[in-house]
Motif scaffolding. Structure first.
Motif, mmCIF file in Angstrom:
data_model
loop_
_atom_site.group_PDB
_atom_site.id
_atom_site.type_symbol
_atom_site.label_atom_id
_atom_site.label_comp_id
_atom_site.label_asym_id
_atom_site.label_seq_id
_atom_site.Cartn_x
_atom_site.Cartn_y
_atom_site.Cartn_z
ATOM 1 N N SER A 174 1.005 -1.264 -0.047
ATOM 2 C CA SER A 174 0.175 0.561 0.250
ATOM 3 C C SER A 174 0.719 1.190 0.230
ATOM 4 C CB SER A 174 -0.727 -0.452 1.162
ATOM 5 O OG SER A 174 -1.161 1.257 1.469
ATOM 6 N N VAL A 175 -0.262 2.269 -0.391
ATOM 7 C CA VAL A 175 0.583 3.637 -0.479
ATOM 8 C C VAL A 175 0.988 4.360 1.266
ATOM 9 C CG1 VAL A 175 0.122 4.980 -2.151
ATOM 10 C CG2 VAL A 175 -0.827 5.028 -0.948
ATOM 11 N N ARG A 176 1.092 3.875 2.000
ATOM 12 C CA ARG A 176 0.650 4.400 3.370
ATOM 13 C C ARG A 176 1.421 3.353 4.076
ATOM 14 N NH1 ARG A 176 -0.899 8.079 4.519
ATOM 15 N NH2 ARG A 176 -0.948 7.240 7.487
ATOM 16 N N HIS A 177 2.123 2.468 2.973
ATOM 17 C CA HIS A 177 3.516 1.830 3.665
ATOM 18 C C HIS A 177 5.454 2.030 2.624
ATOM 19 C CE1 HIS A 177 0.989 -1.959 5.079
ATOM 20 N NE2 HIS A 177 0.398 -1.463 5.970
ATOM 21 N N VAL A 178 4.967 3.440 2.675
ATOM 22 C CA VAL A 178 5.789 3.662 1.463
ATOM 23 C C VAL A 178 6.425 5.276 2.069
ATOM 24 C CG1 VAL A 178 6.543 5.101 -0.726
ATOM 25 C CG2 VAL A 178 4.932 3.389 -0.363
ATOM 26 N N ALA A 179 7.973 5.291 2.354
ATOM 27 C CA ALA A 179 8.053 6.978 3.124
ATOM 28 C C ALA A 179 9.163 7.626 2.143
ATOM 29 C CB ALA A 179 9.265 6.690 4.427
ATOM 30 N N VAL A 180 8.674 8.428 2.288
ATOM 31 C CA VAL A 180 9.456 9.466 1.474
ATOM 32 C C VAL A 180 10.023 10.292 2.058
ATOM 33 C CG1 VAL A 180 8.588 11.660 -0.255
ATOM 34 C CG2 VAL A 180 7.661 9.720 -0.759
ATOM 35 N N ALA A 181 11.586 10.890 1.771
ATOM 36 C CA ALA A 181 12.208 11.823 1.558
ATOM 37 C C ALA A 181 12.973 12.821 1.113
ATOM 38 C CB ALA A 181 12.969 11.580 2.609
ATOM 39 N N GLY A 182 13.079 14.093 1.574
ATOM 40 C CA GLY A 182 13.692 15.212 0.373
ATOM 41 C C GLY A 182 14.067 16.512 0.599
ATOM 42 N N ASP A 183 14.384 17.303 0.557
ATOM 43 C CA ASP A 183 15.067 18.221 0.880
ATOM 44 C C ASP A 183 13.962 19.762 0.212
ATOM 45 O OD1 ASP A 183 16.633 18.464 -1.831
ATOM 46 O OD2 ASP A 183 17.384 20.035 -0.983
ATOM 47 N N THR A 184 12.906 19.518 -0.165
ATOM 48 C CA THR A 184 12.585 20.979 -0.621
ATOM 49 C C THR A 184 10.942 20.960 -0.343
ATOM 50 O OG1 THR A 184 12.520 19.201 -3.135
ATOM 51 C CG2 THR A 184 13.886 20.644 -2.815
ATOM 52 N N SER A 185 10.502 21.812 -0.755
ATOM 53 C CA SER A 185 8.752 21.536 -1.170
ATOM 54 C C SER A 185 7.940 21.276 -1.502
ATOM 55 C CB SER A 185 8.081 23.315 -1.015
ATOM 56 O OG SER A 185 8.461 23.787 -2.287
ATOM 57 N N TYR A 186 8.514 20.476 -3.094
ATOM 58 C CA TYR A 186 7.983 19.922 -4.244
ATOM 59 C C TYR A 186 8.263 18.252 -3.683
ATOM 60 C CZ TYR A 186 7.532 23.881 -7.691
ATOM 61 O OH TYR A 186 6.985 24.349 -7.774
ATOM 62 N N ASP A 187 9.741 17.920 -2.555
ATOM 63 C CA ASP A 187 9.472 16.938 -2.399
ATOM 64 C C ASP A 187 8.699 16.534 -1.547
ATOM 65 O OD1 ASP A 187 11.847 16.247 -3.186
ATOM 66 O OD2 ASP A 187 12.592 17.241 -2.039
ATOM 67 N N MET A 188 8.028 16.908 -0.724
ATOM 68 C CA MET A 188 6.946 16.805 0.207
ATOM 69 C C MET A 188 5.228 17.000 -0.204
ATOM 70 S SD MET A 188 8.701 16.745 3.289
ATOM 71 C CE MET A 188 9.703 16.744 2.233
ATOM 72 N N LEU A 189 5.647 17.392 -1.650
ATOM 73 C CA LEU A 189 4.214 17.631 -2.476
ATOM 74 C C LEU A 189 4.181 16.313 -3.647
ATOM 75 C CD1 LEU A 189 4.322 21.468 -3.699
ATOM 76 C CD2 LEU A 189 2.754 20.566 -2.253
ATOM 77 N N SER A 190 5.086 16.161 -3.784
ATOM 78 C CA SER A 190 5.526 14.932 -3.875
ATOM 79 C C SER A 190 4.707 13.986 -3.180
ATOM 80 C CB SER A 190 6.201 14.455 -4.902
ATOM 81 O OG SER A 190 6.406 13.275 -5.617
ATOM 82 N N GLY A 191 5.079 13.592 -2.161
ATOM 83 C CA GLY A 191 5.148 12.225 -1.274
ATOM 84 C C GLY A 191 3.319 12.660 -0.760
ATOM 85 N N ARG A 192 2.912 13.321 -0.743
ATOM 86 C CA ARG A 192 1.761 13.959 0.110
ATOM 87 C C ARG A 192 0.411 13.143 -1.179
ATOM 88 N NH1 ARG A 192 0.996 15.623 5.396
ATOM 89 N NH2 ARG A 192 -1.138 14.865 5.003
ATOM 90 N N ARG A 193 1.172 13.952 -2.137
ATOM 91 C CA ARG A 193 0.082 13.551 -3.293
ATOM 92 C C ARG A 193 0.001 11.881 -3.856
ATOM 93 N NH1 ARG A 193 1.464 18.990 -6.950
ATOM 94 N NH2 ARG A 193 0.518 20.438 -5.533
ATOM 95 N N ALA A 194 1.299 11.445 -3.499
ATOM 96 C CA ALA A 194 1.362 9.661 -3.957
ATOM 97 C C ALA A 194 0.685 8.893 -2.013
ATOM 98 C CB ALA A 194 2.446 9.465 -3.441
ATOM 99 N N GLY A 195 0.476 9.073 -1.709
ATOM 100 C CA GLY A 195 -0.391 9.076 -0.231
ATOM 101 C C GLY A 195 0.764 8.426 0.661
ATOM 102 N N ALA A 196 2.394 9.459 0.432
ATOM 103 C CA ALA A 196 2.817 8.065 1.615
ATOM 104 C C ALA A 196 2.464 8.464 2.926
ATOM 105 C CB ALA A 196 3.802 8.897 0.958
ATOM 106 N N SER A 197 2.576 7.212 3.977
ATOM 107 C CA SER A 197 2.103 7.570 5.529
ATOM 108 C C SER A 197 3.460 8.708 6.393
ATOM 109 C CB SER A 197 2.308 6.804 5.780
ATOM 110 O OG SER A 197 3.196 5.731 6.288
ATOM 111 N N VAL A 198 4.893 8.460 5.524
ATOM 112 C CA VAL A 198 5.948 9.830 6.030
ATOM 113 C C VAL A 198 6.298 10.015 5.270
ATOM 114 C CG1 VAL A 198 8.611 9.206 7.187
ATOM 115 C CG2 VAL A 198 6.193 7.581 8.404
#
Length: 246
Positions: A174-198
């Motif tokens: 599930s996308v809930r079992h995905v973590a995304v990490a990055g240094d920019t607001s675009y990284d954060m937006l991408s992770g949230r839009r993908a449904g990552a829980s972290v």
């Protein structure tokens, strides 16, 4: 509501940005941009150059061709600028101007030793991504690396690279079992839009804590080195209130 620690413990796929997150490039993006803009007649020190540079800083993490499409309008000029940028950045990489963020390789290895799959992503073109991987000796470090062209051309802030990492590795149920990490607001937006829980922001790159949280960071860490402890459920100084979804 699902407990946050439970979700963190179940993370099986970690999608990490490169420049600014796992790779320290010392401002090479701005240097390469200046070289590219100069080739298209943008004079260093001019108001136009300052405006362009401000936009480049604000959109760190976005696909570079998308940035140049916005700045230069027509597709032909955007592609010329992108080619010049990638060539300039590649020369800087070849000149030994990049290094791993302290602890980045050890972090990736620790995540993998814990049974998690790690994918490295970038807003650069494939040729530049490969040059960085080769310069660091990281070509065989992870199972998969992705750039915007690998996922249909849309980079961040779209969720495409995160979702492609899930589909191509099959590492999470599930996308809930995905973590995304990055240094920019675009990284954060991408992770949230993908449904990552972290969706963890790190403070080793382009954007500060306010920008990262404003774009939806669920956690903010001093560096990517804090990620294994976060995912193992340990208390960290940056793991505080959730960010706002986008």
């Amino acid at each position: 509501m699902t407990d946050g620690n439970t979700e963190q413990e179940r993370i099986s796929l970690v999608v990490l940005d490169m420049a600014g997150t796992t790779v320290a490039d010392g401002g090479l993006v701005e240097e390469a941009f200046a070289a590219a803009a100069g080739q298209l007649g943008v004079v260093p020190g001019s108001a136009e150059h300052a405006q362009h540079l401000a936009y480049v800083r604000a959109t760190m993490g976005e696909s570079k061709i998308s940035v140049f499409r916005h700045l230069f309008g027509d597709e032909e000029r955007a592609r010329r600028a992108n080619t010049a940028f990638e060539e300039a950045y590649g020369e800087l990489v070849d000149g030994g101007r990049i290094a791993p963020v302290p602890g980045a390789r050890e972090t990736i290895e620790a995540l993998q030793e814990a049974g998690r799959t790690v994918v490295l992503t970038t807003g650069f073109a494939r040729v530049t991504q490969d040059a960085i991987l080769d310069a660091l000796g990281w070509r065989d470090l992870v199972a998969l690396t992705l750039c915007p062209a690998d996922t249909g051309g849309r980079g961040r802030p779209y969720p495409d690279m995160v979702l492609a990492a899930l589909l191509r590795t099959g590492a999470a149920d599930s996308v809930r079992h995905v973590a995304v990490a990055g240094d920019t607001s675009y990284d954060m937006l991408s992770g949230r839009r993908a449904g990552a829980s972290v969706v963890a922001g790190v403070l080793t790159g382009a954007h500060d804590e306010d920008a990262l949280r404003g774009a939806g960071a669920t956690h903010v860490l001093g560096s990517v080195a804090g990620l294994p402890a976060l995912l193992d459920g340990a208390r960290t100084g940056g793991a505080s209130r959730p960010g706002r979804p986008s």
